[in-house]
Enzyme design. Structure first.
Site, PDB file in Angstrom:
ATOM      1  N   THR A 137       0.821  -1.206   0.000  1.00  0.00           N
ATOM      2  CA  THR A 137       0.000   0.000   0.000  1.00  0.00           C
ATOM      3  C   THR A 137       0.855   1.256   0.000  1.00  0.00           C
ATOM      4  O   THR A 137       1.982   1.250   0.531  1.00  0.00           O
ATOM      5  CB  THR A 137      -0.911   0.011   1.246  1.00  0.00           C
ATOM      6  N   ASP A 138       0.319   2.332  -0.557  1.00  0.00           N
ATOM      7  CA  ASP A 138       1.027   3.616  -0.507  1.00  0.00           C
ATOM      8  C   ASP A 138       1.116   4.165   0.911  1.00  0.00           C
ATOM      9  O   ASP A 138       1.895   5.086   1.170  1.00  0.00           O
ATOM     10  CB  ASP A 138       0.378   4.641  -1.436  1.00  0.00           C
ATOM     11  N   GLU A 139       0.344   3.611   1.833  1.00  0.00           N
ATOM     12  CA  GLU A 139       0.367   4.119   3.215  1.00  0.00           C
ATOM     13  C   GLU A 139       1.717   3.903   3.889  1.00  0.00           C
ATOM     14  O   GLU A 139       2.015   4.556   4.894  1.00  0.00           O
ATOM     15  CB  GLU A 139      -0.753   3.484   4.040  1.00  0.00           C
ATOM     16  N   TYR A 162      -1.230  -0.148  11.307  1.00  0.00           N
ATOM     17  CA  TYR A 162      -1.495  -0.897  10.071  1.00  0.00           C
ATOM     18  C   TYR A 162      -0.393  -0.681   9.049  1.00  0.00           C
ATOM     19  O   TYR A 162       0.210  -1.637   8.533  1.00  0.00           O
ATOM     20  CB  TYR A 162      -2.839  -0.492   9.467  1.00  0.00           C
ATOM     21  N   LYS A 166       2.514  -3.247   7.356  1.00  0.00           N
ATOM     22  CA  LYS A 166       2.706  -3.479   5.921  1.00  0.00           C
ATOM     23  C   LYS A 166       4.132  -3.102   5.502  1.00  0.00           C
ATOM     24  O   LYS A 166       4.754  -3.793   4.686  1.00  0.00           O
ATOM     25  CB  LYS A 166       1.692  -2.679   5.108  1.00  0.00           C
TER      26      LYS A 166
END
Length: 345
Positions: A137-139, A162, A166
């Site tokens: 994810t870009d997060e 979260y 990741k």
């Protein structure tokens, strides 16, 4: 024939990826592994399983289960692992991070260990045509200001438990490539939307609440910016990365569609009201009158701790090296998404 182990295959993106594979490829075998937690729904791929029993085998299980993952490798000659399995809801990670570490970090480590063992021919040498792809994810990049874009070389600066889990998984995947030579790839996507998404995420939650005439809660001032990507475009990108991506590399997958949360919600109100007004069949599913579908439903709630202000992805690498770019614009994609949820409800 290529054999895919799709972990988290009954979830939102995983189930759409299975549909995409079945639609695009003839000579394949899919092993779908899913724990069927709250966000996994076997109904997402039930039709595909029933129509293609020779192509899809479903197994209920946990990616942390060493015996089960080893059994799958012993039963089938796995070419590709595509790892969608993850706890993914930021709010839940803020409340309790432990399950995120177990699934998103230790689960990935288990998959890597077993793939390394089962695919190995000798030290740093593996079977031909095997790959492990981590869907991230870009997060993991953290938050952007008003300008600029995340590239594959951006610093990893996660701001929630979260995204930290990741990011940790991404680093593990990278390390297995650099240390052991395992053929790995990492993709980092922007916010997905489309069919089969669990309704705790922004778009499906707002659609459900609009259809029920309920309040539409938005964090803070609603000006947080996300880059929205239609899920089928994402699935196509993953498939192309498997086929053409350079082992050991990271590929950002973005939708070229930056939009504030408040604009998303106002667009949903407008589009749903229009669809219901134009179609009596759609109107029957709404538990509210057209007059009640209005912006007055919007309520602003206390902002999420550590809420990232803006995500925006630069997808030029995947376009340049692999030839992928998004094909579904947001106006088209959001109408498809709304119609799917209306038919579901």
């Amino acid at each position: 024939m290529k054999t895919y182990l799709i972990t988290g295959g009954a979830g939102f993106i995983g189930s759409n990826f299975i549909k995409y594979l079945i639609e695009k490829h003839q000579n394949i075998k899919i092993i779908c592994l899913d724990k069927l937690t709250y966000a996994g729904d076997l109904g997402n791929i039930e039709e595909e399983i029933n129509n293609n029993p020779e192509k899809i085998t479903f197994i209920k299980g946990d990616i942390n289960n060493q015996e089960l993952i080893s059994y799958i490798f012993d039963q089938w000659d796995i070419n590709y692992i595509v790892n969608f399995a993850a706890e993914s809801h930021v709010d839940r990670s803020i409340e309790d991070a432990e399950i995120f570490l177990k699934t998103n970090v230790l689960g990935v480590q288990n998959l890597l260990n077993i793939a390394k063992k089962k695919w190995a021919l000798r030290e740093r040498k593996y079977k031909d045509d095997v790959k492990f792809i981590q869907v991230s994810t870009d997060e993991v990049y953290g938050s952007l200001g008003k300008n600029g874009y995340f590239t594959e070389k951006s610093n990893i600066q996660p701001n929630s438990p979260y995204s930290a889990s990741k990011a940790s998984a991404d680093m593990l995947v990278r390390s297995y490539n650099k240390t052991h030579g395992l053929p790995t790839l990492i993709t980092r996507c922007s916010n997905n939307y489309g069919p089969c998404q669990f309704p705790e995420k922004l778009i499906p939650l707002m659609i459900k609440n609009i259809l029920n005439g309920e309040e539409l809660p938005i964090y803070g001032n609603g000006l947080n910016v996300r880059d929205w990507l239609y899920v089928k475009d994402h699935c196509k990108a993953i498939d192309m990365v498997l086929e053409k991506g350079e082992v050991g590399e990271v590929y950002n997958i973005g939708g070229n569609n930056e939009t504030t949360n408040i604009k998303i919600v106002k667009t949903l109100i407008k589009e749903i009201k229009h669809l219901l007004a134009e179609n009596d069949e759609y109107k029957e599913v709404a538990n509210t009158s057209l007059d009640n579908i209005k912006e007055d439903l919007i309520t602003y709630v206390k902002d999420r701790p550590g809420h990232d202000k803006r995500y925006a992805i630069d997808p030029s690498k995947i376009k340049r090296e692999i030839g992928w770019e998004p094909t579904v614009n947001f106006q088209e994609g959001i109408k498809k998404t709304i119609k799917w949820y209306i038919s579901k409800y």
